[in-house]
Design an enzyme around this catalytic site. Structure first.
Site, PDB file in Angstrom:
ATOM      1  N   CYS A 299     -69.338  88.905 -48.864  1.00  0.00           N
ATOM      2  CA  CYS A 299     -67.914  89.135 -49.024  1.00  0.00           C
ATOM      3  C   CYS A 299     -67.189  88.959 -47.702  1.00  0.00           C
ATOM      4  O   CYS A 299     -67.784  88.605 -46.682  1.00  0.00           O
ATOM      5  CB  CYS A 299     -67.667  90.558 -49.546  1.00  0.00           C
ATOM      6  SG  CYS A 299     -68.626  90.972 -51.030  1.00  0.00           S
TER       7      CYS A 299
ATOM      8  N   GLY B  47     -72.017  92.221 -47.149  1.00  0.00           N
ATOM      9  CA  GLY B  47     -73.430  92.077 -46.861  1.00  0.00           C
ATOM     10  C   GLY B  47     -74.313  92.424 -48.037  1.00  0.00           C
ATOM     11  O   GLY B  47     -73.863  92.489 -49.187  1.00  0.00           O
TER      12      GLY B  47
ATOM     13  N   ARG C  48     -64.506  89.463 -52.699  1.00  0.00           N
ATOM     14  CA  ARG C  48     -65.856  89.615 -53.218  1.00  0.00           C
ATOM     15  C   ARG C  48     -66.483  88.307 -53.676  1.00  0.00           C
ATOM     16  O   ARG C  48     -65.873  87.534 -54.404  1.00  0.00           O
ATOM     17  CB  ARG C  48     -65.874  90.598 -54.395  1.00  0.00           C
ATOM     18  CG  ARG C  48     -67.309  90.924 -54.826  1.00  0.00           C
ATOM     19  CD  ARG C  48     -67.379  91.898 -55.971  1.00  0.00           C
ATOM     20  NE  ARG C  48     -68.762  92.318 -56.183  1.00  0.00           N
ATOM     21  CZ  ARG C  48     -69.246  92.758 -57.331  1.00  0.00           C
ATOM     22  NH1 ARG C  48     -68.468  92.864 -58.388  1.00  0.00           N
ATOM     23  NH2 ARG C  48     -70.523  93.111 -57.433  1.00  0.00           N
TER      24      ARG C  48
END
Length: 631
Positions: free
Chosen positions: A2, A76, A50
């Site tokens: 993201c 992550g 996202r």
């Protein structure tokens, strides 16, 4: 994977405009095309873009904790989130989602800042505590994921996954840092301890930072470091088995995803090792991809195809023209800061190919740093033996002048290129390795600086940072210190920056199993004889993989992505080369001697000299400055 962005007021509480945070996130849409969110409260705003990988529908961000006390924005993957979830559930935590984001929230609520030491993954996240009115920022151990921060004139700190997120904030000052220019000219990238813009910082790898509304920003705190101070004892065969165990654990933990997953496959030792471990752990064929070039001398697709056949992968290969010069403007846009590692071009191409079939790709990055696979590390290991035999005064008095006088014979066979070796041996081990890491040494870059830039940087030399890292490294040998510097300096500044920006540019998540911190911690304890043997680096890895890979894959000379920059600058980019001396954004800065630059460009174009590396760096600096609007 993201992108995150946010604003936090330090020393005061002012309203945060949600549209301002939204604009910062919009600049990061490529990092997260699947969704977005913004949350604000007095003095704070968190934003998120996202790319859905795990719990595709159930983990929107920014995410609130079950008790609504904490809010997180996270970039992550946490590979051990299931184990942590079970542990936290045993202590009473309850979960509403199936992803790793909520696990980080619960871990922070349980352990506070110490939670980061329990996370195995690549991450940057921001957690706001509504009760304490604090913001907690954290970055993974190696700096796989980036975070840029900036203190602004209104008393706020803005942060974002990429510099372009900060550039979307109207209060960001756009003034170049001359010391960053010196760093860039030395290494071809701006290291993590600096930014091309004054007032912009990067949260260091392996650090967290706690911000309060009632105080200026506190300094980042280290939570992890790698130590080369211990040595593992045992038979080589037993250490091989232990290494294989760590490899399997690292690879399988990174194969968890709710979207299609694959691997980059160059046909080299590292990527082939990752594919071998993936094939062993998967009942279905592994998706692999490789990029080849229409220049036979630099094309490795034949080796990649052999490995693909060996493990029965679902392999995709594509041959591209070596003449990719028309893509350099797009490349400059990806990185924001100047970035002159020309292997970024083919890395971007292989990411584009991978994204056609998968959303997550495993890479072989990290093995050279952790297991001593770079040629410069092997050379340094042997040079250290010479330093131990010859007194420092003798090396400085004899080898230094000899190195300065020796011709720079780039055209000669490698054994006859003594100049850099002699210059390296004249100084300390740390000074020598700092020269090896730099792409343009001081004696070549300083003469092209103008008076203004010389005055601005004073006595500062970019190599000093590497020397300092090596001299303070928790290490027992020169090889240890060199690897430590690669892990702390080269890896986050060059390799991980390259992979993050080129993969995120196409909304692809890249994972680096060979940078599992448990694997790297084990590798750091290996005796030197199991890392370097003769001219071979990564010796234990190659021995361990002999039962999985053929010798001609394991022991062939190391070959990376090659881009024909010298030819470009004599052909289609000749005008660009001439432009660095006049008419360009770079020329208008006054940082460089235009007469010297013009002479270098003409000498290169005419074929009298090879100034390709320096000219390429200047061109990429020019394009970056123009995009940043600093001149």
């Amino acid at each position: 994977m993201c992108g995150i962005a946010g604003i936090f007021h330090c020393g005061t509480i002012k309203p945060v405009d949600p549209q301002r945070v939204e604009r910062m996130c919009d600049a990061l849409t490529h990092r997260g095309p699947d969704g977005s969110g913004v949350w604000t409260a007095p003095g704070v705003g968190l934003g998120h873009r996202r790319l859905s990988i795990i719990d595709l529908a159930g983990s929107p961000q920014p995410m609130h904790s079950a008790d609504d006390r904490h809010v997180i924005s996270f970039n992550g993957e946490i590979y051990n989130y299931r184990e942590l979830r079970r542990e936290l559930e045993g202590q009473g935590a309850q979960f509403r989602t199936a992803g790793d984001t909520e696990v980080i929230l619960a871990a922070y609520q349980r352990w506070g800042p110490d939670c980061v030491s329990r996370l195995n993954g690549m991450f940057v996240f921001a957690i706001y505590d509504k009760a304490q009115r604090t913001l907690f920022l954290a970055r993974d151990r190696f700096g796989v994921k980036p975070l840029f921060t900036a203190l602004l004139s209104d008393g706020s700190m803005a942060f974002a996954s990429e510099l372009k997120g900060l550039l979307a904030h109207p209060l960001l000052r756009r003034e170049a840092d001359p010391l960053a220019v010196e760093d860039y000219m030395a290494f071809g990238y701006v290291p993590d301890h600096r930014s091309i813009l004054k007032g912009v910082s990067k949260l260091p790898a392996g650090h967290w930072q706690l911000l309060r509304h009632d105080a200026p920003p506190a300094a980042p705190q280290a939570y992890w470091d790698i130590s080369f101070a211990e040595r593992r004892r045992g038979k080589a065969r037993d250490l091989e088995a232990e290494l294989l165990h760590h490899l399997r654990e690292a690879v399988t933990s990174r194969m968890v995803a709710d979207v299609p997953l694959g691997a980059f496959l160059s046909g080299g030792v590292d990527s082939s090792t990752v594919v071998a471990m993936m094939a062993e752990a998967s009942s279905a064929p592994v998706n692999t991809c490789s990029i080849g070039f229409d220049v036979q001398e630099v094309d490795e697709t034949g080796y990649a195809a052999q490995v693909a056949r060996l493990f029965g992968t679902n392999h995709s290969a594509r041959t591209v023209s070596a003449d990719q010069f028309d893509a350099i403007d797009q490349l400059a846009a990806m990185f924001d800061e100047p970035f002159a590692d020309a292997s970024a071009l083919p890395t971007w191409r292989v990411c584009q190919l991978a994204r056609e079939k998968v959303t997550v790709a495993l890479s072989g990055d990290g093995a050279d740093e952790a297991l001593a696979g770079y040629r410069r590390q092997v050379f340094h290991h042997h040079e250290e033996r010479v330093r131990r035999l010859l007194p420092a005064d003798l090396r400085s008095a004899v080898l230094g002048p000899l190195g300065d006088a020796w011709p720079k014979a780039d055209w000669a066979p490698r054994p006859l290129r003594f100049k850099s070796t002699l210059q390296s041996l004249a100084g300390s081990g740390a000074q020598g390795y700092a020269r090896a890491l730099s792409s343009v040494p001081p004696e070549l870059r300083l003469p092209i600086y103008g008076d203004g830039l010389r005055a601005a940087i004073g006595d500062y030399r970019a190599e000093d940072a590497v020397v300092q890292i090596m001299e303070s490294a928790p290490a027992r040998s020169g090889l240890d210190a060199a690897q430590y510097a690669d892990l702390k300096f080269w890896l986050p500044g060059d390799i991980l920056t390259k992979v993050d920006r080129t993969s995120m540019a196409v909304s692809l998540e890249a994972r680096e199993p060979l940078l599992d911190h448990r694997l790297v911690e084990f590798a750091a304890t290996l005796p030197e004889a199991l890392r370097v043997k003769g001219r071979q680096g990564k010796w234990l890895l190659k021995k361990a993989m002999e039962r999985h890979l053929p010798d001609h894959i394991l022991y062939r000379p190391k070959q990376g992505f090659v881009t024909p920059i010298a030819q470009w600058l004599r052909g289609p980019l000749a005008a660009e080369a001439r432009g660095v001396a006049s008419g360009s954004a770079l020329a208008r800065t006054g940082w460089f001697d235009k007469t010297v630059l013009s002479g270098m460009a003409e000498a290169h174009i005419a074929g009298r000299s090879d100034h390709s590396r320096l000219l390429w760096q200047l061109i990429m600096l020019d394009k970056s400055l123009a995009r940043l609007g600093v001149v």
